[in-house]
Structures are given as structure tokens and as C-alpha cells.
Write an enzyme that holds these catalytic residues in place. Structure first.
Site, PDB file in Angstrom:
ATOM      1  N   GLU A 279      -6.073  -0.703  -6.237  1.00 44.54           N
ATOM      2  CA  GLU A 279      -7.124   0.323  -5.666  1.00 44.54           C
ATOM      3  C   GLU A 279      -6.792   1.774  -5.945  1.00 44.54           C
ATOM      4  OE1 GLU A 279      -5.222  -1.598  -3.308  1.00 44.54           O
ATOM      5  OE2 GLU A 279      -6.811  -3.423  -3.439  1.00 44.54           O
TER       6      GLU A 279
ATOM      7  N   HIS B  55       0.945  -1.255   0.265  1.00 46.91           N
ATOM      8  CA  HIS B  55       0.034  -0.080   0.000  1.00 46.91           C
ATOM      9  C   HIS B  55       0.941   1.192   0.050  1.00 46.91           C
ATOM     10  CE1 HIS B  55      -4.238  -0.839   1.310  1.00 46.91           C
ATOM     11  NE2 HIS B  55      -3.894  -2.098   0.648  1.00 46.91           N
TER      12      HIS B  55
END
Length: 320
Positions: free
Chosen positions: A107, A38
């Protein structure tokens, strides 16, 4: 016997702590270690997000037995697929062949830092092109590629392990399950859905690994565990169609403002009851997954969880 994994969750711990947890998890007896990749945490309360690939390199050096995996890396925006192949091969060398490259379509939360987030149809096209680039480079081929989204005039990865780094692809439906069967060596999913395994096998993935992940919150006080799970993991129930498009932690805070503690506790096993946690893990085993990694929610609780897992949880999971 299913391979039992432990999740090194970058969103809830710093880089030095993650390396320490990896060493402890291997010593506790976990079979494989997976790491999220991330740029942002899901929620500000999680509080961390170090660069996964630097941490993975340190983990590869600090461990010796456990299999390692990115869970998952998006090769379409933040990283060019040719660079993903190079760093995956390097991890394969550093880990003496213990690394599997887990890939997914990503994402907005993490990828918008380098530009606009493409439409879902474009993302799928980009992802398939990325797989077409990464696979031959990991196999030691010299690649020239010209697609709708990527150009690779000339690429060759010089440092590779003796056996090519295996790839696994995240699947949520028939299209992605078919991609996983066509291009990769395994499938990844975060829901214990037997139909995903069936679609993957029908597309040609029979006999290959299926990787799952289950979030739990173990602790001596169930009420405290429920509170922690709600504080840090209430985004989990939004579903991937929502999670892939929200742009930042503030958006996830807004989207989950009406999610109740009871809502989270219905989907995540919380507290000291080992039977609940075994049952949650067992859903993936029953669905046909061969590798299942546990997420212990709460950065500060990892040492306690790993001690408990070694003494009590792992022996129970070995019986499944």
C-alpha cells in the site's frame, strides 16, 4: 481442522506489548501468529507502528510452538526482495522452522516513505520479479538476476533453516491467485470468497494452505465495541483498490469521514455474543480456508480478549 490464528497488529500496539501478546496467545492455545508490516497506522487513533521484523525476531525467541507469519510484507519498495529473502531466512532459523513469509503488493500508506508509489501495472510487474528473486534465495541458490525493475548481480543467503522458508502470496483476483500458485506455497486473502480459493486451486494450488483473517471486536459492552471498531477500523470497508493508493492516516480519515458506526458494525462482529464471532470466523472455514487469524480490534483489550478466547472462543472454533 482449521488452524486458528491470532493477529499481532502493529498498528494498535507497541513492540513490547506485541511480544507479550504473542506469548499469551501461544499459551492460550492459538495455533499460529500473524503480524502486520506497516510504516504508518491506518488511522491516527490506532497510534502505533513499530518495525515488524524486529518484533518478529523477539517473538520467535519468546515463543516455541506457534507458527509465525508476516501478514503481509511488501517486497517492492521499502525492502529490496533480496533483503526480504535474507531476513525471512533469519526468522526461519530463529523460530526453528516455524516462519512463513507472507507477501503482498503493498500500500502507498507504507511504501511512499522511500519514494513515489508506482502505477498498479508497474507494481504487479515489480511484485512478480520480487517473487522470482526471493524464491531461489530461500531455496539456497546463488542468484544472478537482471529484470526490468531489479538487478541482483550476485546474492546468496548464508543462514537458512534446514527446510526452506515457505512463502504465501496475497490474492484478490485471478492474476494474483495465479502468482500465488506459481511461486508460493500458500495463498492469503482477507475476504471469505470461495471463488478466490477456486481460482487458486485451478491455477495449481490445490492441497496447499489458504490463509484468511477476520476482524472482530469482543467486549462486554456492545455499544462500546461498536464505537471502538468505528474509531479504529472504519477504513476496512473502503476496499483494497482504495486502500492501496491513499498516502497517509489523514487521507484515510478524510475518506472515511462519512462512514457510520452502523456501517462498520454490519461488517465486523461487535460485543459479547460469541455466536456472532464464531459465525464471522466460520465464513472463512466454509469458503475453504485452512488457516484463519483473528484480529481483536482495540489495543487495550488484548489481554481480556486472550483470556476469553482461551476459556470460551477457542473451544467453539475447534468444533468447526
Amino acid at each position: 481442522m482449521v488452524s486458528v490464528g491470532y493477529t499481532l497488529m502493529c498498528e494498535q500496539a507497541g513492540p513490547k506489548e506485541l511480544v507479550d501478546y504473542a506469548v499469551r496467545a501461544e499459551a492460550a492455545g492459538f495455533d499460529h501468529l500473524v503480524m502486520s508490516d506497516h510504516y504508518y497506522p491506518w488511522l491516527e487513533s490506532q497510534g502505533h507502528s513499530p518495525y515488524a521484523w524486529s518484533v518478529l525476531g523477539a517473538v520467535a525467541h519468546a515463543t516455541s510452538r506457534a507458527e509465525l507469519m508476516s501478514f503481509v510484507t511488501c517486497p517492492i519498495r521499502r525492502y529490496h526482495p533480496a533483503v526480504v529473502a535474507q531476513k525471512a531466512a533469519t526468522l526461519g532459523v530463529l523460530s526453528d522452522g516455524r516462519f512463513t513469509l507472507g507477501l503482498g503488493a503493498g500500500e502507498n500508506l507504507n511504501e511512499h516513505v522511500v519514494g513515489g508509489w508506482p502505477h498498479v501495472q508497474q507494481r504487479h510487474e515489480m511484485f512478480e520479479e520480487a517473487l522470482q528473486i526471493i524464491r531461489p534465495l530461500l531455496n539456497g541458490e546463488t542468484l544472478t538476476f537482471s529484470g526490468n525493475h531489479y538487478d541482483v548481480p550476485d546474492a546468496y543467503v548464508w543462514d537458512r533453516p534446514d527446510t526452506p522458508v515457505p512463502m504465501a502470496v496475497a490474492a484478490s483476483g485471478r492474476q494474483s491467485a495465479t502468482l500465488a500458485a506459481e511461486y508460493a506455497d500458500g495463498m492469503i486473502a482477507t475476504d471469505p470468497e470461495p471463488h478466490l480459493v477456486e481460482m487458486y486451486e485451478q491455477a495449481g494450488g490445490a492441497g496447499r494452505p489458504r490463509y484468511g483473517q477476520v476482524a472482530i471486536c469482543y467486549g462486554p459492552d456492545e455499544a462500546e465495541c461498536r464505537k471502538i471498531a468505528h474509531d479504529q477500523f472504519r477504513w476496512f470497508g473502503l476496499g483494497w483498490k482504495v486502500n492501496t493508493d491513499l498516502p497517509g492516516p489523514d487521507s484515510f480519515t478524510a475518506a472515511t469521514q462519512f462512514v457510520r458506526e452502523d456501517d462498520v458494525a454490519q461488517g465486523i462482529s461487535c460485543g459479547p455474543d460469541i455466536d456472532r464471532h464464531v459465525e464471522a470466523f466460520g465464513k472463512f472455514v466454509d469458503a475453504g480456508f485452512t488457516h484463519v487469524a483473528l484480529v481483536q480490534i482495540g489495543g487495550d483489550s488484548q489481554p481480556m480478549f486472550l483470556d476469553w478466547a482461551q476459556e470460551q472462543l477457542l473451544p467453539r472454533l475447534r468444533e468447526l
